[in-house]
Motif scaffolding. Structure first.
Motif: not given
Ligand code: COA
Length: 317
Positions: A9-12, A51-61, A87-95
């Protein structure tokens, strides 16, 4: 270890060289000639964790898994708004994952360092599926009045899901304490007791020295891995190299003596997005259908420290 999914994921906000000309004593010609960069995506209204969560969700999918299938999350990050929690804790909750997580900082070489850690955990059966997320915002480390550094970087996130397998053929990590060639010293809160001089300044980089270390060490790492695996340079389908500077990428390619097609790049569109560069470029190749089962890939990166990391992967999906 085996990579089974990728995401990015990249910023707009895409900042072109022409936009930089408006407030810096620079030119599209200088930046293009010295770096190959034409534009970079820079955080504006987004938060890095989004962006991190978006990239993570895309990888999971892409891997066909959900967050519940992940046993461990490794996040590679140099800087973000939070010193704690990681940051990994924040991402964990978001996904919506519930597994343990950890952040690592091996600068731009972080993705390969994370793969090495993942390999160890998978090998000793401590995890079945691991999510690696590299999320970086180097645009917040540089002075935007310093033309020597701010033109080089962009922000972004890249992720990969890895599982147990035998696709990692060889890996090499190095650290040399060359702290003065590239560093960013963070501001800490004052206390009534501090009586040492403290300097806080934006990213400091000795560009020419970094360039030399990058080329010399990356070529050495790749040569050693090819020797170790008994592979010829031309056996490698793609060299997924750190996207810091087109001239560094071309120097490594010249050393290897391989055709341009084997060394993909997107530095012209994103600039240097630190450890997110490798997984983001891998994701582009994967989604473009350019990776076939059995392809041999080399990953190689370098960063502040000075760190270098490289590995040979056989693409397994
Ligand atoms: N626009 C115009 N001129 C610029 C400029 C810019 N954005 N940035 C620097 N310059 C000027 C310098 O001030 C210098 O001027 P001077 O000769 O009057 O002093 C001149 O260009 C040459 O600077 P120099 O730093 O010697 O250029 P270079 O050829 O080494 O290129 C880098 C600079 C940064 C592009 C190059 O050294 C590099 O890519 N290094 C590696 C950086 C890297 O990969 N960092 C990330 C590591 S993870």
């Amino acid at each position: 270890m085996k990579i089974i999914g990728t995401g990015s994921a990249h910023p707009k906000c895409a900042v072109t060289n022409e936009m930089l000309e408006k407030f810096l004593d620079t030119s599209d010609e200088w930046i293009t000639e010295r770096t190959g960069i034409k534009e970079r995506c820079v955080i504006s209204s987004e938060k890095l964790e989004d962006m991190a969560a978006l990239a993570a969700n895309r990888a999971l999918e892409n891997a066909g898994l959900t967050a519940a299938d992940i046993d461990f999350i490794i996040c590679s990050n140099v800087v973000n708004e939070y010193v704690t929690p990681a940051l990994s804790c924040i991402i964990q909750g978001m996904i919506g994952a519930t597994c343990p997580t950890v952040d690592i900082n091996a600068a731009c070489a972080g993705f390969v360092f994370a793969m090495d850690m993942a390999e160890d955990k998978l090998k000793c059966n401590k995890a079945k599926n691991i999510l690696i997320v590299c999320a970086e915002e180097p645009s917040r480390m540089v002075s935007w009045e310093n033309r020597s550094t701010c033109v080089l970087f962009g922000d972004g996130a890249g992720a990969a899901v890895v599982t147990q397998g035998d696709d990692l053929k060889a890996i090499r990590l190095t650290t040399s304490s060359l702290t003065e060639v590239l560093y960013y010293q963070r501001h800490l809160e004052p206390t009534p007791y501090i009586d040492k001089p403290e300097e806080f300044e934006p990213l400091v980089m000795k560009g020419r020295e970094v360039f030399k270390h990058a080329v010399t060490n990356s070529c050495r790492d790749i040569r050693k891995l090819l020797n170790e695996t008994g592979l010829e340079a031309t056996d490698i389908k793609y060299y997924v190299l750190h996207q810091a500077n087109r001239r560094i990428i071309d120097s490594i390619r010249n050393f290897l003596g391989v055709e341009e097609e084997r060394v993909p790049h997107n530095v012209e569109r994103y600039g240097n997005i630190s450890s997110a560069a490798l997984p983001a470029l891998l994701d582009e190749l994967n989604r473009a259908g350019k990776l076939q089962k059995g392809d041999k890939l080399v990953f190689s990166a370098f960063g502040a420290g000075f760190t270098t990391a490289a590995c040979v992967i056989e693409w397994g999906i």
